[in-house]
Design a protein around this motif. Structure first.
Motif, PDB file in Angstrom:
ATOM      1  N   ARG A   1       0.837  -1.193   0.000  1.00  8.68           N
ATOM      2  CA  ARG A   1       0.000   0.000   0.000  1.00  8.68           C
ATOM      3  C   ARG A   1       0.876   1.248   0.000  1.00  8.68           C
ATOM      4  N   VAL A   2       0.550   2.200  -0.857  1.00 11.41           N
ATOM      5  CA  VAL A   2       1.309   3.431  -0.975  1.00 11.41           C
ATOM      6  C   VAL A   2       0.340   4.597  -0.886  1.00 11.41           C
ATOM      7  N   SER A   3       0.680   5.616  -0.104  1.00 11.68           N
ATOM      8  CA  SER A   3      -0.215   6.757  -0.009  1.00 11.68           C
ATOM      9  C   SER A   3       0.240   7.917  -0.894  1.00 11.68           C
ATOM     10  N   ARG A   4       1.535   8.051  -1.106  1.00 14.00           N
ATOM     11  CA  ARG A   4       2.050   9.074  -2.004  1.00 14.00           C
ATOM     12  C   ARG A   4       3.522   8.783  -2.221  1.00 14.00           C
ATOM     13  N   GLY A   5       3.996   8.992  -3.425  1.00 14.81           N
ATOM     14  CA  GLY A   5       5.409   8.776  -3.680  1.00 14.81           C
ATOM     15  C   GLY A   5       5.692   8.525  -5.133  1.00 14.81           C
ATOM     16  N   ILE A   6       6.899   8.072  -5.395  1.00 15.18           N
ATOM     17  CA  ILE A   6       7.332   7.776  -6.750  1.00 15.18           C
ATOM     18  C   ILE A   6       7.645   6.289  -6.806  1.00 15.18           C
ATOM     19  N   PHE A   7       7.222   5.618  -7.862  1.00  6.35           N
ATOM     20  CA  PHE A   7       7.680   4.255  -8.064  1.00  6.35           C
ATOM     21  C   PHE A   7       8.180   4.146  -9.492  1.00  6.35           C
ATOM     22  N   VAL A   8       8.979   3.154  -9.751  1.00  7.38           N
ATOM     23  CA  VAL A   8       9.536   2.945 -11.081  1.00  7.38           C
ATOM     24  C   VAL A   8       8.893   1.698 -11.660  1.00  7.38           C
ATOM     25  N   ASP A   9       8.293   1.823 -12.841  1.00  7.45           N
ATOM     26  CA  ASP A   9       7.627   0.666 -13.440  1.00  7.45           C
ATOM     27  C   ASP A   9       8.656  -0.295 -14.033  1.00  7.45           C
ATOM     28  N   VAL A  10       8.195  -1.384 -14.615  1.00  5.00           N
ATOM     29  CA  VAL A  10       9.093  -2.440 -15.088  1.00  5.00           C
ATOM     30  C   VAL A  10      10.014  -1.998 -16.220  1.00  5.00           C
ATOM     31  N   ARG A  11       9.728  -0.906 -16.847  1.00  2.00           N
ATOM     32  CA  ARG A  11      10.614  -0.397 -17.902  1.00  2.00           C
ATOM     33  C   ARG A  11      11.481   0.755 -17.417  1.00  2.00           C
ATOM     34  N   GLY A  12      11.486   1.008 -16.108  1.00  2.12           N
ATOM     35  CA  GLY A  12      12.367   2.016 -15.547  1.00  2.12           C
ATOM     36  C   GLY A  12      11.838   3.437 -15.572  1.00  2.12           C
ATOM     37  N   ARG A  13      10.575   3.635 -15.956  1.00  2.00           N
ATOM     38  CA  ARG A  13      10.011   4.979 -15.979  1.00  2.00           C
ATOM     39  C   ARG A  13       9.456   5.331 -14.603  1.00  2.00           C
ATOM     40  N   LYS A  14       9.671   6.562 -14.194  1.00  2.28           N
ATOM     41  CA  LYS A  14       9.148   7.004 -12.902  1.00  2.28           C
ATOM     42  C   LYS A  14       7.667   7.332 -13.031  1.00  2.28           C
ATOM     43  N   ARG A  15       6.893   6.969 -12.021  1.00  2.00           N
ATOM     44  CA  ARG A  15       5.472   7.290 -11.951  1.00  2.00           C
ATOM     45  C   ARG A  15       5.205   7.921 -10.600  1.00  2.00           C
ATOM     46  N   GLU A  16       4.387   8.940 -10.563  1.00  2.00           N
ATOM     47  CA  GLU A  16       4.037   9.565  -9.295  1.00  2.00           C
ATOM     48  C   GLU A  16       2.654   9.108  -8.880  1.00  2.00           C
ATOM     49  N   LEU A  17       2.541   8.711  -7.643  1.00  4.22           N
ATOM     50  CA  LEU A  17       1.260   8.288  -7.098  1.00  4.22           C
ATOM     51  C   LEU A  17       0.681   9.388  -6.240  1.00  4.22           C
ATOM     52  N   LEU A  18      -0.585   9.618  -6.380  1.00  9.82           N
ATOM     53  CA  LEU A  18      -1.298  10.615  -5.586  1.00  9.82           C
ATOM     54  C   LEU A  18      -2.351   9.874  -4.780  1.00  9.82           C
ATOM     55  N   GLY A  19      -2.027   9.509  -3.554  1.00 10.38           N
ATOM     56  CA  GLY A  19      -2.940   8.687  -2.777  1.00 10.38           C
ATOM     57  C   GLY A  19      -3.102   7.369  -3.485  1.00 10.38           C
ATOM     58  N   MET A  20      -4.322   6.969  -3.759  1.00 14.79           N
ATOM     59  CA  MET A  20      -4.586   5.726  -4.479  1.00 14.79           C
ATOM     60  C   MET A  20      -4.915   6.027  -5.937  1.00 14.79           C
ATOM     61  N   ARG A  21      -4.319   7.078  -6.471  1.00 17.53           N
ATOM     62  CA  ARG A  21      -4.554   7.489  -7.846  1.00 17.53           C
ATOM     63  C   ARG A  21      -3.225   7.559  -8.590  1.00 17.53           C
ATOM     64  N   GLU A  22      -3.299   7.364  -9.878  1.00 20.23           N
ATOM     65  CA  GLU A  22      -2.106   7.475 -10.702  1.00 20.23           C
ATOM     66  C   GLU A  22      -2.401   8.403 -11.871  1.00 20.23           C
ATOM     67  N   ARG A  23      -1.456   9.291 -12.146  1.00 21.38           N
ATOM     68  CA  ARG A  23      -1.580  10.142 -13.327  1.00 21.38           C
ATOM     69  C   ARG A  23      -1.318   9.308 -14.570  1.00 21.38           C
ATOM     70  N   ILE A  24      -2.148   9.496 -15.575  1.00 18.21           N
ATOM     71  CA  ILE A  24      -1.933   8.885 -16.885  1.00 18.21           C
ATOM     72  C   ILE A  24      -1.274   9.973 -17.719  1.00 18.21           C
ATOM     73  N   VAL A  25      -0.040   9.741 -18.140  1.00 22.50           N
ATOM     74  CA  VAL A  25       0.722  10.786 -18.812  1.00 22.50           C
ATOM     75  C   VAL A  25       1.125  10.364 -20.221  1.00 22.50           C
ATOM     76  N   VAL A  26       1.444  11.373 -21.046  1.00 23.72           N
ATOM     77  CA  VAL A  26       1.990  11.115 -22.373  1.00 23.72           C
ATOM     78  C   VAL A  26       3.366  10.481 -22.170  1.00 23.72           C
ATOM     79  N   PRO A  27       3.580   9.292 -22.733  1.00 21.43           N
ATOM     80  CA  PRO A  27       4.855   8.591 -22.533  1.00 21.43           C
ATOM     81  C   PRO A  27       5.998   9.279 -23.285  1.00 21.43           C
ATOM     82  N   PRO A  28       7.240   8.862 -23.005  1.00 21.08           N
ATOM     83  CA  PRO A  28       8.376   9.395 -23.773  1.00 21.08           C
ATOM     84  C   PRO A  28       8.158   9.164 -25.269  1.00 21.08           C
TER      85      PRO A  28
END
Length: 108
Positions: free
Chosen positions: A2-29
């Motif tokens: 469980r994560v409340s806020r922070g940064i995680f790195v997905d399986v391809r090494g890209r950083k993702r920011e978590l906002l509570g139990m939400r994730e931003r969907i962003v334009v990829p590289p």
């Protein structure tokens, strides 16, 4: 876990920011040769349930098409850009709320 806020790195090494139990969907590289994209169309409506790995929307550039996939199981909470809108790498396309507060390791 469980994560409340922070940064995680997905399986391809890209950083993702978590906002509570939400994730931003962003334009990829996009690569150096592409300066921006246009939202072609969404495959999911706001409030609709999604599965990790599911295609959420498609983006178009002058050189390529891109599929943006869900990284978490949950639902699409918001769409910030709609079909025909222009965007650049890193722009927020929408918000996904996680189903259980746990992260999936699905690649996009």
């Amino acid at each position: 876990g469980r994560v409340s806020r922070g940064i995680f790195v997905d399986v391809r090494g890209r950083k993702r920011e978590l906002l509570g139990m939400r994730e931003r969907i962003v334009v990829p590289p996009l690569g150096e040769a592409t300066s921006g994209v246009v939202v072609d169309h969404w495959h999911v409506r706001v409030g609709e349930r999604v599965r990790a790995g599911q295609v959420l929307l498609e983006l178009e550039s002058d050189k390529a098409s891109y599929e943006v996939r869900a990284l978490v199981d949950g639902k699409l909470e918001a769409r910030h850009l709609e079909s025909g809108d222009s965007a650049k790498e890193g722009d927020v396309l929408g918000i996904a709320a996680t189903a259980s507060g746990t992260l999936s390791s699905a690649a996009s």
